[in-house]
Design an enzyme around this catalytic site. Sequence first.
Site, PDB file in Angstrom:
ATOM      1  N   HIS A 167       0.818  -1.209   0.000  1.00  0.00           N
ATOM      2  CA  HIS A 167       0.000   0.000   0.000  1.00  0.00           C
ATOM      3  C   HIS A 167       0.859   1.271   0.000  1.00  0.00           C
ATOM      4  O   HIS A 167       0.590   2.202   0.760  1.00  0.00           O
ATOM      5  CB  HIS A 167      -0.909   0.023   1.237  1.00  0.00           C
ATOM      6  CG  HIS A 167      -1.896  -1.093   1.310  1.00  0.00           C
ATOM      7  ND1 HIS A 167      -2.505  -1.488   2.491  1.00  0.00           N
ATOM      8  CD2 HIS A 167      -2.408  -1.909   0.355  1.00  0.00           C
ATOM      9  CE1 HIS A 167      -3.332  -2.490   2.247  1.00  0.00           C
ATOM     10  NE2 HIS A 167      -3.284  -2.771   0.969  1.00  0.00           N
ATOM     11  N   HIS A 209      -7.377  -0.061   3.476  1.00  0.00           N
ATOM     12  CA  HIS A 209      -6.649  -0.474   2.284  1.00  0.00           C
ATOM     13  C   HIS A 209      -6.729   0.677   1.278  1.00  0.00           C
ATOM     14  O   HIS A 209      -7.709   1.428   1.282  1.00  0.00           O
ATOM     15  CB  HIS A 209      -7.262  -1.762   1.749  1.00  0.00           C
ATOM     16  CG  HIS A 209      -7.228  -2.878   2.768  1.00  0.00           C
ATOM     17  ND1 HIS A 209      -8.096  -2.906   3.837  1.00  0.00           N
ATOM     18  CD2 HIS A 209      -6.416  -3.949   2.894  1.00  0.00           C
ATOM     19  CE1 HIS A 209      -7.812  -3.967   4.584  1.00  0.00           C
ATOM     20  NE2 HIS A 209      -6.795  -4.616   4.038  1.00  0.00           N
TER      21      HIS A 209
END
Length: 475
Positions: A415, A457
């Site tokens: 990420h 996320h």
Amino acid sequence: MIVGAGSAGLVCAWKLSEDPGHEVVLVDAGIDPGPDVPLELATEILLPAHYYWQYTDEDTGNFLPRGKVFGGSSAVNAAAATRGHPWCFDAWDSPVWTYDACLPAFRALEADQQFGQQDHHGSDGPIAITRYEQSAFDLAFQDAYRRQGFHPLADHNAPGALGYGPFPTNRIDGVRMSTLVSVLPHLRGRSNVVLRPDSEVLRVLISGGTAHGVVLADADGQHILEADRVILSAGTFGTPEILFHSGIGAADDLRSAGLPVLADAPQLGRNLSDHVLFQMNMEVTDPSELPMPGGQGTLLTYELPGDRHPQAQIFAYHAPFFDPTAGPHTAAVTASLVTPESRGHLALGPGRARVHLQHLTAPLDRSRAADIVRTAAHIVDDLAAQGRLKLPDTPWWRAEDLPHACRAQALSYHHPVGTCRMGRDDAAVVDEHLQVRGVERLMVADASVMPAIPRGHTNLSAMMIGYRAADFAAG
Ligand SMILES: Cc1cc2nc3c(=O)[nH]c(=O)nc-3n(C[C@H](O)[C@H](O)[C@H](O)COP(=O)(O)OP(=O)(O)OC[C@H]3O[C@@H](n4cnc5c(N)ncnc54)[C@H](O)[C@@H]3O)c2cc1C
């Protein structure tokens, strides 16, 4: 022209081209697989190498996958679909990017199958979101979470929600609802959209302080493509590379790479932030009693002591989902620090960017990581005491110096954000409307602009940025 047809770029192209008055060219170095998306690209998480850019973390040697295909990283990701909390966006320190300001875009993008009618959700967007069904394996972990004092919740995307509950996902009936699958089909019929796959953008053309096109390379060589506005959506590693090769970056670095200095942006490539995770593998004692789901079933999120809402995630799943070397009865428990203080950077030079994630370089991250791993270990011990899990002989998480062991075990959650930081200050790479400072008609719209990493996320947030960038570009 939009460079990069990933999470943000495809959404931006979709939104901009709704107005037939806008001519949109969408360029990507990866392939466009066409309307019949190959099954592997629709469903698999471990894909052939040609679907990825080849980045590694310079300090650990770990491979850092980034999608190189229409759909970008949304087409190769694990399809976990959380947003983060209001305070994640409020911390971006801009009235343009408060949670309330971002919420309409989040809502417009999703079709939430369980909560679509609620105020903070949407039901008509292109990205379908559901929640994993809870298997016996998930329910066993839920019981253990409860015994550790955590609370159940139904919707991880409700503002401020903390606790354990079904993992939200944009995987529907096994198919990943990437921008490739869900957004690109809306663009195919539009006469004002040109799709240009297999075309790697090398640099932006800038004259008199204004962007007016790009230089790209395809199978026939190098070409110039003119445009009256360029939006870079090439991702957290790709966008700073293109900016740097266009003469934007720290002036000294540009000069030592033999590049002209068109805009001094000392923070380009800095402020790299990534969720860090730790994997604890063990065996399920009786796989017929606890059959494991394919993806991630239940997510636990909780706050750690400290200022500014430090936060952890824990979840358990069938290890072969991500790791082909794991045995058929291996369970993985993943613990993650989703509010890292550590910052990495990209070393930008003549070739590809060299990535330094620098996980756990901040001492506070090491102690928080150890704390989260200890909590995960209590949960695992609880289920082992019931005879439901079998631990390895010497679990790494029993190390005497756990902060040190965590440093050695740290993995990327994939990420990365932040290398083209958005901000109101002069040092920010882009301003609040995502305009590159010092160059007219050049914007960045992707995960690289996030000043701080959200606790969720990052895919939904990247899409939200693409959606809002279309408004800024049109406005
Ligand atoms: C393996 C993996 C698992 C992940 N799991 C999850 C998850 O479960 N949930 C979640 O929310 N997030 C997940 N993520 C992260 C999430 O997918 C990303 O944060 C998000 O997709 C980033 O969007 P973006 O638009 O910034 O970049 P991308 O989607 O990566 O798009 C960038 C695009 O630009 C193109 N490009 C790059 N350079 C050039 C160039 N020079 N010329 C032309 N084109 C170029 C690329 O080919 C790509 O298509 C995961 C990522 C990976 C890699």
